[in-house]
Design a protein around this motif. Structure first.
Motif, PDB file in Angstrom:
ATOM      1  N   PHE A  25      76.185  38.759  27.575  1.00 25.46           N
ATOM      2  CA  PHE A  25      76.339  38.050  28.833  1.00 25.46           C
ATOM      3  C   PHE A  25      75.178  38.428  29.744  1.00 25.46           C
ATOM      4  O   PHE A  25      74.579  39.500  29.585  1.00 25.46           O
ATOM      5  N   PRO A  26      74.825  37.565  30.706  1.00 24.59           N
ATOM      6  CA  PRO A  26      73.704  37.885  31.606  1.00 24.59           C
ATOM      7  C   PRO A  26      73.879  39.239  32.275  1.00 24.59           C
ATOM      8  O   PRO A  26      74.949  39.545  32.811  1.00 24.59           O
ATOM      9  N   GLY A  27      72.820  40.041  32.205  1.00 22.67           N
ATOM     10  CA  GLY A  27      72.844  41.353  32.852  1.00 22.67           C
ATOM     11  C   GLY A  27      73.557  42.434  32.086  1.00 22.67           C
ATOM     12  O   GLY A  27      73.684  43.558  32.570  1.00 22.67           O
ATOM     13  N   GLU A  28      74.049  42.131  30.884  1.00 24.62           N
ATOM     14  CA  GLU A  28      74.754  43.134  30.097  1.00 24.62           C
ATOM     15  C   GLU A  28      74.025  43.388  28.791  1.00 24.62           C
ATOM     16  O   GLU A  28      73.247  42.551  28.322  1.00 24.62           O
TER      17      GLU A  28
END
Length: 410
Positions: free
Chosen positions: A24-27
């Protein structure tokens, strides 16, 4: 005849796909575990027997979950190949310990290279620590400014702006046993305090190298990089709830590190009872070094010196004189140096007494400058005294002081 390993390799090969990896975005990356993997792993008696048990990671705990084992299997298979992943799984099952790394982030001291201080204990730059998860975490969090971000290793706990990347890192490689705990085992909630405080003691002793700067910021433990479950077990930060000090950074030399290494070896060779007697002066010099307020520094530095130089004192009369004489004979190499130390300790004692009783460094304004000089010079003097006592075997008995001042202790 196919072996169990052959069967697992076949199952993993059949179900492995690149799209099992996602994020997921940012993970960081995550991994789906095929049902065939989960069923196969659940059929392994060694995993099923320990499923749901607590994984012992030294200063913290996690929980073994077959799905997490499956994630580790997928991740390694995609990165290194199926054969390597299955071999790592079997190694994890066979090991009777957890290979862990304990980390302490430091501010105020930089090292020229990774340096071995004791067996399996190193001091290094943050970029040289063998932990990819730490490097990623520091990169993602070093410039964050959000308050209340308790999970950041770089934000001070008093909610002031980010102090940025740590200047250096202490780390220790350990083999932690027992490997698992039952949740209802009382030992699961018990931690060996000596083990927990091992790196803490080393970080506080670093003040001997350069007083007024070294600060133990945060610490944690996790599995060593390369371990099968590395990256899928939890990690929690322990914090020191203070962020003081003047922000200086000392570029330590290899010669200073070599000398400190000798000091550490002698310190940990002392009987526990003698190390415990040194805990107060070591703790107090660290507290003194962090204080911007000179009155607070005077009190803590005074306590540090008195706990060292007045140890074992049976006659409480003439405390100041005894402090000066013992310090002068402990540290002075000749008459001139003993005389200088004698008068410096006099000024330090006056500062501590005045600070404790009146909240001021001096009752007389004209002595303010002399008091500030004494507090500045008193930090390295106290560090020298701690080091000297360690090199002399941690002796603080009345007989030790008598022999020292009569010339029998040199």
């Amino acid at each position: 005849m196919p072996t169990l390993r052959d069967h697992i390799v076949e199952v993993v090969n059949a179900g492995l796909r690149e799209d099992l990896k996602f994020s997921f975005p940012g993970e960081s990356a995550r991994f789906n575990v095929p049902d065939t993997y989960h069923a196969m792993l659940s059929g392994l008696s060694s995993l099923q027997r320990n499923n749901g048990k607590v994984i012992n990671l030294g200063n913290m705990r996690s929980t073994l979950n077959i799905y997490n084992v499956g994630e580790a299997l997928v991740r390694r298979a995609l990165d290194e190949g199926v054969e390597s992943s299955v071999d790592a799984l079997f190694k994890f099952i066979e090991q009777d310990y957890n290979p862990c790394i304990e980390v302490v982030l430091l501010r105020g001291i930089k090292v020229p290279r990774t340096f071995k201080l004791l067996d399996n204990v190193f001091i290094a730059s943050p970029d040289s620590v063998p932990s990819t998860s730490l490097k990623i975490f520091l990169k993602e969090n070093s410039e964050k400014q959000e308050t209340f971000d308790f999970m950041s290793p770089t934000l001070p706990v008093d909610y002031t702006p980010s102090a940025g990347k740590p200047d250096s890192v202490l780390y220790r490689l350990t083999s932690v046993r027992p490997k698992f705990f039952d949740h209802d085992d009382p030992a699961c909630q018990m931690f060996d305090l000596d083990e927990m405080n091992y790196l803490k003691h080393i970080s506080e002793l670093l003040t001997i190298i350069s007083p007024s700067i070294v600060i133990n910021r945060r610490s944690y433990s996790e599995l060593q990089e390369g371990s099968f479950l590395y990256g899928v077990t939890g990690r929690s930060w322990q914090s020191k709830y203070q962020e003081a000090g003047i922000g200086q950074v000392h570029d330590v030399t290899l010669d200073e590190l070599e000398e400190f290494k000798k000091t550490l070896a002698l310190y940990f060779a002392l009987p526990k009872a003698k190390r415990e007697k040194l805990e107060v002066p070591i703790h107090r010099i660290n507290e003194a070094a962090r204080h911007d307020n000179l009155v607070d520094r005077a009190i803590d530095l005074g306590v540090a010196m008195e706990s060292l130089l007045l140890a074992g004192l049976e006659d409480t009369a003439q405390l100041s004189l005894t402090l000066r004489l013992r310090g002068a004979w402990l540290l002075g190499r000749d008459f001139t140096e003993r005389k200088d130390i004698y008068y410096l300790l006099r000024d330090l004692y006056d500062c501590r007494s005045s600070a404790a009783h009146s909240g001021k460094l001096s009752k007389r304004t004209k002595d303010e400058a002399r008091a500030e000089i004494a507090l500045k010079d008193g930090l390295p003097l106290c560090a020298r005294a701690i080091k000297e006592v360690i090199f002399r075997g941690g002796e603080l008995t009345p007989n030790f002081w008598v022999e020292l001042m009569l010339g029998g202790g040199k």
